[in-house]
Design an enzyme around this catalytic site. Structure first.
Site, PDB file in Angstrom:
ATOM      1  N   ASP A 121       0.830  -1.288  -0.130  1.00 19.33           N
ATOM      2  CA  ASP A 121       0.000   0.055   0.069  1.00 19.33           C
ATOM      3  C   ASP A 121       0.753   1.297  -0.075  1.00 19.33           C
ATOM      4  O   ASP A 121       0.083   2.480   0.027  1.00 19.33           O
ATOM      5  CB  ASP A 121      -1.161  -0.034   1.276  1.00 19.33           C
ATOM      6  CG  ASP A 121      -0.455  -0.076   2.455  1.00 19.33           C
ATOM      7  OD1 ASP A 121       1.002   0.193   2.447  1.00 19.33           O
ATOM      8  OD2 ASP A 121      -0.805  -0.857   3.647  1.00 19.33           O
ATOM      9  N   HIS A 138       7.168  -7.572  -1.121  1.00 17.55           N
ATOM     10  CA  HIS A 138       6.436  -8.022  -2.116  1.00 17.55           C
ATOM     11  C   HIS A 138       6.096  -7.118  -3.149  1.00 17.55           C
ATOM     12  O   HIS A 138       4.748  -6.869  -3.636  1.00 17.55           O
ATOM     13  CB  HIS A 138       5.089  -8.531  -1.235  1.00 17.55           C
ATOM     14  CG  HIS A 138       5.297  -9.664  -0.357  1.00 17.55           C
ATOM     15  ND1 HIS A 138       4.426 -10.146   0.603  1.00 17.55           N
ATOM     16  CD2 HIS A 138       6.460 -10.622  -0.418  1.00 17.55           C
ATOM     17  CE1 HIS A 138       5.068 -11.334   1.178  1.00 17.55           C
ATOM     18  NE2 HIS A 138       6.121 -11.436   0.643  1.00 17.55           N
TER      19      HIS A 138
HETATM   20  P1  CNA Z   1      -2.094 -11.489   7.269  1.00 20.44           P
HETATM   21  O1  CNA Z   1      -2.165 -12.907   6.891  1.00 20.44           O
HETATM   22  O2  CNA Z   1      -3.701 -11.122   6.857  1.00 20.44           O
HETATM   23  O3  CNA Z   1      -2.037 -11.224   8.773  1.00 20.44           O
HETATM   24  C1  CNA Z   1      -2.255 -10.005   9.515  1.00 20.44           C
HETATM   25  C2  CNA Z   1      -2.029  -9.933  10.858  1.00 20.44           C
HETATM   26  O4  CNA Z   1      -2.083  -8.865  11.575  1.00 20.44           O
HETATM   27  C3  CNA Z   1      -2.934 -11.140  11.721  1.00 20.44           C
HETATM   28  O5  CNA Z   1      -2.133 -11.807  12.549  1.00 20.44           O
HETATM   29  C4  CNA Z   1      -3.691 -10.064  12.455  1.00 20.44           C
HETATM   30  O6  CNA Z   1      -4.048 -10.532  13.726  1.00 20.44           O
HETATM   31  C5  CNA Z   1      -2.858  -8.972  12.665  1.00 20.44           C
HETATM   32  N1  CNA Z   1      -3.694  -7.661  12.762  1.00 20.44           N
HETATM   33  C6  CNA Z   1      -4.712  -7.040  12.049  1.00 20.44           C
HETATM   34  N2  CNA Z   1      -5.012  -5.877  12.405  1.00 20.44           N
HETATM   35  C7  CNA Z   1      -4.121  -5.511  13.408  1.00 20.44           C
HETATM   36  C8  CNA Z   1      -3.776  -4.626  14.384  1.00 20.44           C
HETATM   37  N3  CNA Z   1      -4.806  -3.337  14.328  1.00 20.44           N
HETATM   38  N4  CNA Z   1      -2.798  -4.292  15.112  1.00 20.44           N
HETATM   39  C9  CNA Z   1      -1.935  -5.478  15.326  1.00 20.44           C
HETATM   40  N5  CNA Z   1      -2.114  -6.737  14.457  1.00 20.44           N
HETATM   41  C10 CNA Z   1      -3.068  -6.700  13.519  1.00 20.44           C
HETATM   42  O7  CNA Z   1      -1.263 -10.378   6.470  1.00 20.44           O
HETATM   43  P2  CNA Z   1       0.454 -10.342   6.481  1.00 20.44           P
HETATM   44  O8  CNA Z   1       0.895  -9.340   6.079  1.00 20.44           O
HETATM   45  O9  CNA Z   1       0.862 -11.358   7.487  1.00 20.44           O
HETATM   46  O10 CNA Z   1       0.121 -11.525   4.989  1.00 20.44           O
HETATM   47  C11 CNA Z   1       0.992 -11.126   3.871  1.00 20.44           C
HETATM   48  C12 CNA Z   1       0.501 -10.948   2.801  1.00 20.44           C
HETATM   49  C13 CNA Z   1      -0.604  -9.873   2.894  1.00 20.44           C
HETATM   50  C14 CNA Z   1       1.434  -9.955   2.059  1.00 20.44           C
HETATM   51  O11 CNA Z   1       1.807 -10.557   0.842  1.00 20.44           O
HETATM   52  C15 CNA Z   1       0.692  -8.462   1.500  1.00 20.44           C
HETATM   53  O12 CNA Z   1       1.035  -8.158   0.392  1.00 20.44           O
HETATM   54  C16 CNA Z   1      -0.597  -8.920   1.757  1.00 20.44           C
HETATM   55  N6  CNA Z   1      -1.571  -7.614   2.104  1.00 20.44           N
HETATM   56  C17 CNA Z   1      -1.222  -6.542   2.100  1.00 20.44           C
HETATM   57  C18 CNA Z   1      -1.928  -5.399   2.369  1.00 20.44           C
HETATM   58  C19 CNA Z   1      -1.538  -4.122   2.493  1.00 20.44           C
HETATM   59  O13 CNA Z   1      -0.708  -3.727   1.808  1.00 20.44           O
HETATM   60  N7  CNA Z   1      -2.058  -3.097   3.282  1.00 20.44           N
HETATM   61  C20 CNA Z   1      -3.546  -5.961   2.516  1.00 20.44           C
HETATM   62  C21 CNA Z   1      -3.764  -7.155   2.619  1.00 20.44           C
HETATM   63  C22 CNA Z   1      -3.014  -8.043   2.442  1.00 20.44           C
END
Ligand code: CNA
Length: 278
Positions: A121, A138
């Site tokens: 993002d 990524h």
């Molecule tokens: P994931 O597997 O969705 O894990 C997210 C983690 O964050 C989980 O363990 C949640 O419990 C935790 N979480 C959620 N909200 C909060 C918060 N407010 N405070 C603390 N912890 C929180 O996502 P990962 O990043 O581990 O997975 C890797 C993927 C997700 C990558 O390849 C990214 O490109 C991909 N991704 C990116 C985005 C982005 O760029 N914002 C959005 C969605 C997915």
């Protein structure tokens, strides 16, 4: 002394212990590993949170399996679901979070060595973290190429297409265009691999908002020295945290956790000022 005592660096295995350590002379190089959880409070859903995550909400895209939306083989035949999602996630729509400003604050105070992020993002950059301290493991939406002839596609045309929910098509060969984000089935950027060795110089590793399920990224937690304190800021306990002597976890929204850390360090006003400015 047994082995664990010899490795003990933190006085207490909590945020007080971490803050005290940051203030000590021993802590110079801080590394960050970030994931989607640091951007959820900006309004960008993560992948795996049970009800709010993207994977839980992809049914309408009629995918064979949720990860298909980021699968390069699937994309070659059907890029539409990805672009439906891209329209919703388009950069520019979202404001960096307090946690992004915390990363910037670490940089301004000369603690930040490198921020490894899985996020696409670009909110780290938008929060003002210096570009040379960020490794977008990524990739990101910043540039894009044709998946057939590899020609670059103009940024302004890409923005228009995503905004209007149209498919970007290569101006040279009519192939599909894809942002330079790493899909399942693709390799990570060279700069990711070339910067891994620096992790051995880490004095502190802060892991925030990631489920630590995507490899090779998740395995970075193992590269830091056995005695290097590791702090997990996440909603749930992941990555076998607690297996090392100086592992600390703080299971709450990371914006709250970084505020607590800054309170303990006397940095709270600076944190708020940086955030107000983004
Ligand atoms: P994931 O597997 O969705 O894990 C997210 C983690 O964050 C989980 O363990 C949640 O419990 C935790 N979480 C959620 N909200 C909060 C918060 N407010 N405070 C603390 N912890 C929180 O996502 P990962 O990043 O581990 O997975 C890797 C993927 C997700 C990558 O390849 C990214 O490109 C991909 N991704 C990116 C985005 C982005 O760029 N914002 C959005 C969605 C997915």
């Amino acid at each position: 002394v047994d082995d664990d005592d010899a490795l003990q660096v933190l006085e207490t295995l909590d945020l007080h212990g971490i803050a005290k350590y940051i203030k000590s002379d021993a802590c110079k190089n801080i590394f960050i590993m970030a994931g989607a959880g640091i951007s959820t409070s900006a309004g960008i859903p993560d992948f795996r949170s049970p009800d709010t995550g993207l994977y839980a909400n992809l049914a309408r895209l009629k995918l064979p399996y949720p990860e298909a939306v980021f699968d390069i083989t699937f994309f070659r035949n059907n890029p539409k679901p990805f672009y439906t999602l891209a329209h919703e996630l388009a950069p520019g729509k979202f404001r960096p979070t307090l946690t992004h400003s915390f990363i910037r604050l670490l940089a301004e105070k000369n603690y930040l060595h490198t921020c490894f992020t899985q996020n696409i993002d670009t909110l780290e950059r938008r929060a003002g973290v210096p570009a040379d301290k960020i490794i977008e493991a990524h990739g990101s939406f910043a540039t894009q190429h044709c998946i057939k002839c590899k020609a670059e596609y103009p940024d302004d045309e890409m923005r228009e297409k995503i905004k209007n929910q149209e498919l970007p098509i290569c101006n040279k060969c009519k192939g599909y265009v894809k942002p330079d984000i790493v899909f399942f089935g693709e390799g990570l950027p060279d700069e990711f691999f070339s910067s891994l060795e620096h992790l051995r110089s880490a004095d502190l590793l802060i892991v925030m908002g990631t489920s630590l399920t995507v490899h090779p990224f998740a395995s970075l937690t193992e590269i830091v020295d056995e005695s290097c304190p590791r702090l997990l800021l996440n909603l749930d306990l992941v990555g076998g945290w607690g297996s090392r002597t100086n592992d600390v976890s703080c299971l709450m929204p990371c914006d709250d956790a970084v505020r607590k850390i800054c309170e303990l360090l006397g940095w709270e006003e600076e944190l708020d000022a940086l955030w107000a400015d983004t």
